[in-house]
Design a protein around this motif. Sequence first.
Motif, short mmCIF file in Angstrom:
data_model
loop_
_atom_site.label_atom_id
_atom_site.label_comp_id
_atom_site.label_asym_id
_atom_site.label_seq_id
_atom_site.Cartn_x
_atom_site.Cartn_y
_atom_site.Cartn_z
N ASP A 1 48.60 38.16 45.06
CA ASP A 1 47.45 37.51 44.38
C ASP A 1 46.79 38.38 43.30
OD1 ASP A 1 47.52 35.53 46.12
OD2 ASP A 1 46.10 36.38 47.49
N GLY A 2 47.03 39.83 43.37
CA GLY A 2 46.65 40.59 42.30
C GLY A 2 47.44 40.43 41.08
N THR B 1 36.22 43.17 46.05
CA THR B 1 37.21 44.09 46.86
C THR B 1 38.83 43.26 46.91
OG1 THR B 1 37.03 43.05 49.18
CG2 THR B 1 35.71 45.16 48.57
N ASN B 2 38.73 41.94 46.81
CA ASN B 2 40.01 41.09 46.66
C ASN B 2 40.72 41.58 45.65
OD1 ASN B 2 41.61 38.75 45.77
ND2 ASN B 2 40.83 37.69 47.65
N LEU B 3 42.12 41.83 45.69
CA LEU B 3 42.98 42.52 44.85
C LEU B 3 43.08 41.46 43.50
CD1 LEU B 3 46.11 43.69 46.56
CD2 LEU B 3 44.63 45.03 44.86
N ALA B 4 42.96 40.36 43.76
CA ALA B 4 42.91 39.25 42.53
C ALA B 4 41.63 39.95 41.57
CB ALA B 4 42.87 37.83 42.90
N ALA B 5 40.46 39.86 42.25
CA ALA B 5 39.07 40.23 41.41
C ALA B 5 39.41 41.79 40.83
CB ALA B 5 38.03 40.24 42.39
N ALA C 1 41.45 41.20 37.68
CA ALA C 1 40.64 40.91 36.60
C ALA C 1 39.76 41.68 35.89
CB ALA C 1 39.89 39.41 36.95
N VAL C 2 39.03 42.73 36.71
CA VAL C 2 38.18 43.62 36.36
C VAL C 2 38.78 44.58 35.70
CG1 VAL C 2 36.54 45.42 37.22
CG2 VAL C 2 36.43 43.20 38.21
N ALA C 3 40.18 45.06 36.18
CA ALA C 3 40.94 46.02 35.32
C ALA C 3 41.30 45.94 33.99
CB ALA C 3 41.94 46.35 36.42
N LEU C 4 41.80 44.68 34.08
CA LEU C 4 42.22 43.91 32.59
C LEU C 4 41.03 43.78 31.64
CD1 LEU C 4 44.89 43.08 31.00
CD2 LEU C 4 44.11 40.86 31.70
#
Length: 299
Positions: free
Chosen positions: A106-107, A66-70, A73-76
């Motif tokens: 962070d995202g 749920t972390n925006l950074a994670a 990474a998943v979206a890219l």
Amino acid sequence: MSVTVRVPAKVNVQLAVGAARPDGYHDLANVFLAVGLYDEVTVTEADALRVTCAGPDAHQVPLDRTNLAARAAVALAERHGRSPDVHLHIAKDIPVAGGMAGGSADGAGALLACDALWGTGASRDELLDICAELGSDVPFSLVGGAALGTGRGEKLTPLEVGGTFHWVFAMADGGLSTPAVFREFDRLGEGTDIPEPVASPDLLDALAKGDPEALAAAVSNDLQPAALSLFPALADTLAAGRAAGALTALVSGSGPTTAFLVRDAESAAKVAAELRASGTCRTVRTASGPAPGATVLGG
């Protein structure tokens, strides 16, 4: 292999909020100014996606997907047909749940770092498109400087800034949920005619001229009454900053961080010291803006 990206916090010098849309969002005229408080996101090749975090209030940061950074990474990775197997480490200095877009920063930082690490070669438009999917404030965290955000805040128009603006930020003892603040905004405005949000010409002119007194006269935040309704103690912090000599005081975004515009660095130090002594906040930081957006530091 690893890449580190530095990303700034933001203050909303104007946040004009329209009525709730059918999709639940609100149209905004959101004038962002990036300021020199930064998170750093380091992305390292790994066997699986994981998130770690260190710094003030790091225990409040989610370390799952749920972390925006994670999510960045998943979206890219999904767009480029690869697995998001990286270790994301967030060195936190932007207040958590403070209305200064720390999670959004962070995202944006993770997105730029993953792009550099993987060599995906994503265009600026593609990165901004992913940012907009992640959240309304994420595109500005990538861009930095100053910008007018329209739509739900994700459609950005860069703004000219003619000087450096000095700020003091007071962090509250507790957090506020952005969705809860918008719900309270809707409740307080029920039955009233809420105008279409537009940027203030006086405010844009003050930014362009680098005039802190003129900017102080023009700042506004339509979410402030809702934030004060949910967190009444913020009124004492705002009053303490004004009494200390700030040119103006306002809740930053959805809060609960409060922002104080001052004339110069010397004034910032004085207001910060008096706010610390006032007992109305947990901690105090000073920063100036505009600051650059997400920047690759090394890799």
